[in-house]
Design a protein around this motif. Sequence first.
Motif, PDB file in Angstrom:
ATOM      1  N   LEU A 100       0.822  -1.208   0.000  1.00  0.00           N
ATOM      2  CA  LEU A 100       0.000   0.000   0.000  1.00  0.00           C
ATOM      3  C   LEU A 100       0.857   1.260   0.000  1.00  0.00           C
ATOM      4  O   LEU A 100       0.575   2.222  -0.720  1.00  0.00           O
ATOM      5  N   LEU A 101       1.942   1.235   0.778  1.00  0.00           N
ATOM      6  CA  LEU A 101       2.740   2.445   0.968  1.00  0.00           C
ATOM      7  C   LEU A 101       3.860   2.615  -0.056  1.00  0.00           C
ATOM      8  O   LEU A 101       4.316   3.746  -0.285  1.00  0.00           O
ATOM      9  N   THR A 102       4.314   1.542  -0.683  1.00  0.00           N
ATOM     10  CA  THR A 102       5.485   1.658  -1.560  1.00  0.00           C
ATOM     11  C   THR A 102       5.245   1.269  -3.011  1.00  0.00           C
ATOM     12  O   THR A 102       6.017   1.668  -3.878  1.00  0.00           O
ATOM     13  N   ALA A 103       4.216   0.489  -3.299  1.00  0.00           N
ATOM     14  CA  ALA A 103       4.016  -0.022  -4.657  1.00  0.00           C
ATOM     15  C   ALA A 103       3.872   1.067  -5.724  1.00  0.00           C
ATOM     16  O   ALA A 103       4.395   0.914  -6.836  1.00  0.00           O
ATOM     17  N   PRO A 104       3.179   2.189  -5.449  1.00  0.00           N
ATOM     18  CA  PRO A 104       3.020   3.197  -6.514  1.00  0.00           C
ATOM     19  C   PRO A 104       4.327   3.777  -7.038  1.00  0.00           C
ATOM     20  O   PRO A 104       4.358   4.300  -8.157  1.00  0.00           O
ATOM     21  N   GLY A 138      -4.236  10.316  -4.839  1.00  0.00           N
ATOM     22  CA  GLY A 138      -3.912   9.459  -5.972  1.00  0.00           C
ATOM     23  C   GLY A 138      -2.921   8.377  -5.592  1.00  0.00           C
ATOM     24  O   GLY A 138      -3.000   7.239  -6.086  1.00  0.00           O
ATOM     25  N   TYR A 139      -1.997   8.712  -4.693  1.00  0.00           N
ATOM     26  CA  TYR A 139      -1.020   7.710  -4.223  1.00  0.00           C
ATOM     27  C   TYR A 139      -1.733   6.591  -3.464  1.00  0.00           C
ATOM     28  O   TYR A 139      -1.488   5.401  -3.701  1.00  0.00           O
ATOM     29  N   LEU A 140      -2.618   6.982  -2.551  1.00  0.00           N
ATOM     30  CA  LEU A 140      -3.364   5.977  -1.795  1.00  0.00           C
ATOM     31  C   LEU A 140      -4.264   5.158  -2.715  1.00  0.00           C
ATOM     32  O   LEU A 140      -4.417   3.944  -2.535  1.00  0.00           O
ATOM     33  N   ARG A 141      -4.836   5.809  -3.696  1.00  0.00           N
ATOM     34  CA  ARG A 141      -5.724   5.122  -4.637  1.00  0.00           C
ATOM     35  C   ARG A 141      -4.972   4.050  -5.417  1.00  0.00           C
ATOM     36  O   ARG A 141      -5.440   2.915  -5.552  1.00  0.00           O
ATOM     37  N   VAL A 157     -10.560  -1.197   1.249  1.00  0.00           N
ATOM     38  CA  VAL A 157      -9.977  -0.678   2.496  1.00  0.00           C
ATOM     39  C   VAL A 157      -9.666   0.806   2.358  1.00  0.00           C
ATOM     40  O   VAL A 157      -9.809   1.582   3.312  1.00  0.00           O
ATOM     41  N   ILE A 158      -9.256   1.219   1.173  1.00  0.00           N
ATOM     42  CA  ILE A 158      -8.910   2.626   0.972  1.00  0.00           C
ATOM     43  C   ILE A 158     -10.137   3.509   1.091  1.00  0.00           C
ATOM     44  O   ILE A 158     -10.044   4.693   1.427  1.00  0.00           O
TER      45      ILE A 158
END
Length: 371
Positions: free
Chosen positions: A54-58, A310-313, A329-330
Motif C-alpha cells: 500500500l505504501l510503496t508499490a506506486p 492518488g497515491y493511496l488510490r 480498504v482505501i
Amino acid sequence: MSMTTEAVLGRKARWANIRRETGRALAAALIALSVAFVIILLTSKAPLEAFNVLLTAPISRPRTIGLWIDDVAKLTITGLAFSLVFQARQFSMGVQGQVYVGGLAAAYVALSPIGATWLAIPVGVLCAMIAGGFYGFIPGIAKAKLGANEIVSSLMLNYIALELCNYLVRTQLVPPGSGVLTTNDFPATAVFPALVAGTRIDIGLIFAIVAVLAVWFALYRTAWGLKLRLVGHNAQFAEYSGIRSTVIMVSAMTVAGALGGLLGAMFVQGQSFGKLTILFEGGLAFEGILVAIVARSRPLAVPVVALFYGYLRQGAQLMNIRTDVPAEVIGLVTAIIILLVASSFSIPGRKVFARILGRNATPSAVMEGGK
C-alpha cells in the motif's frame, strides 16, 4: 495601523492558517492509515507485506509511477471542477456526465477526418470543453430560471450522459459486426503525446497544471472571482451589492462543466485509452468531491490533495492485485480523512507542543480551544 503592518499581519495569518490546515490533514491521514493498518492486521494473512505494498508499490516501477501521476492529473481536474461550484455554494454533482459528453465530443473529432491532422488534439479538447460547459450550463440555468434543485438535475443528467455514451458506442462507433464495446484506436495524431516514454504521463499533466493556475487566477485575481466568492459567502448580501448572483452561479457551473469536458478528453485521448469505450471514466470523476472537500475548495491545495489521494488510490489497487486485502480498504481510509478534515477536529496535543517549543498559542488556536 499602517497598510504595511496590515499586509504583514495578513500574510502571517494566511501562513498560520496554511500550517494549521496542513497539520489537520496530515494528522487525519495518519489516524486513517493507523485504522487501515489495524484492519489489514486483522484480515490479511500477511499484513506487513500488504501494508508495505500500500505504501510503496506506486513508486516501485516507472509504470506504476506513471499510473499514479496520470491519476493525479485527472483527480486535479475533477477536484477543480467541484471546487468551483462549492465556492459558489452550489452542490452540482454533474462532473461525471460532463466527462462523458466531453469524451464523446473528443471521440467524434478523433474519428473524423480531423483526427488524422495536427488539429485533432486542440480541436478535440476544445469541443470536449464546449460540450462539458453546455452540460454544466443546463442544471445551472434550470435552477436560475425554473428553481430546479441542482443536485437532482445534475445527477439525472449524469445518467443520461452515461447511457447516451453507451448507446452510441454500441450502435454507431464500434466497427460493424465486431461485437466489441470500444471504438477503433484513435490515429496517433489524436492521442496525447507522452511526456515520459513508456508511461501514462502525457500532456494531460500540463493541462492540469494550467487549469490550476487559471482557476486560481480567475478566483483571486479577477472581478468575476471576487463576485463568485461573495455570492458563495452571502448571496443575499451580494444581491444588495448589485451582483447578479444567478448569473455568477450559472457561469461557475458552466466553467466547472468545461473542466469536466476537458477531463473527458484527457481520458479518451490520453495514453490510458486512446479510444472511446463504455464506462471509461470508472467512477473517478466523483472522487473529485473528496479532493475538493479535503482541499477546502482552494485551487492551489487541490493538486496537493490529489497527489496524496492518488497515491493511496493506486496503492490500494496494487494491494488488491498483489495481496489478499481488498481495495475497498482505501474507502475506509478516505472516509475517515474526510470526516476528520470536514469536522472541527484539531490536532491532539497542539497546545502542549506549543508550550514545549516556547511558542504562544495563536488567537485562532485559543478560540478553538475555548469551544
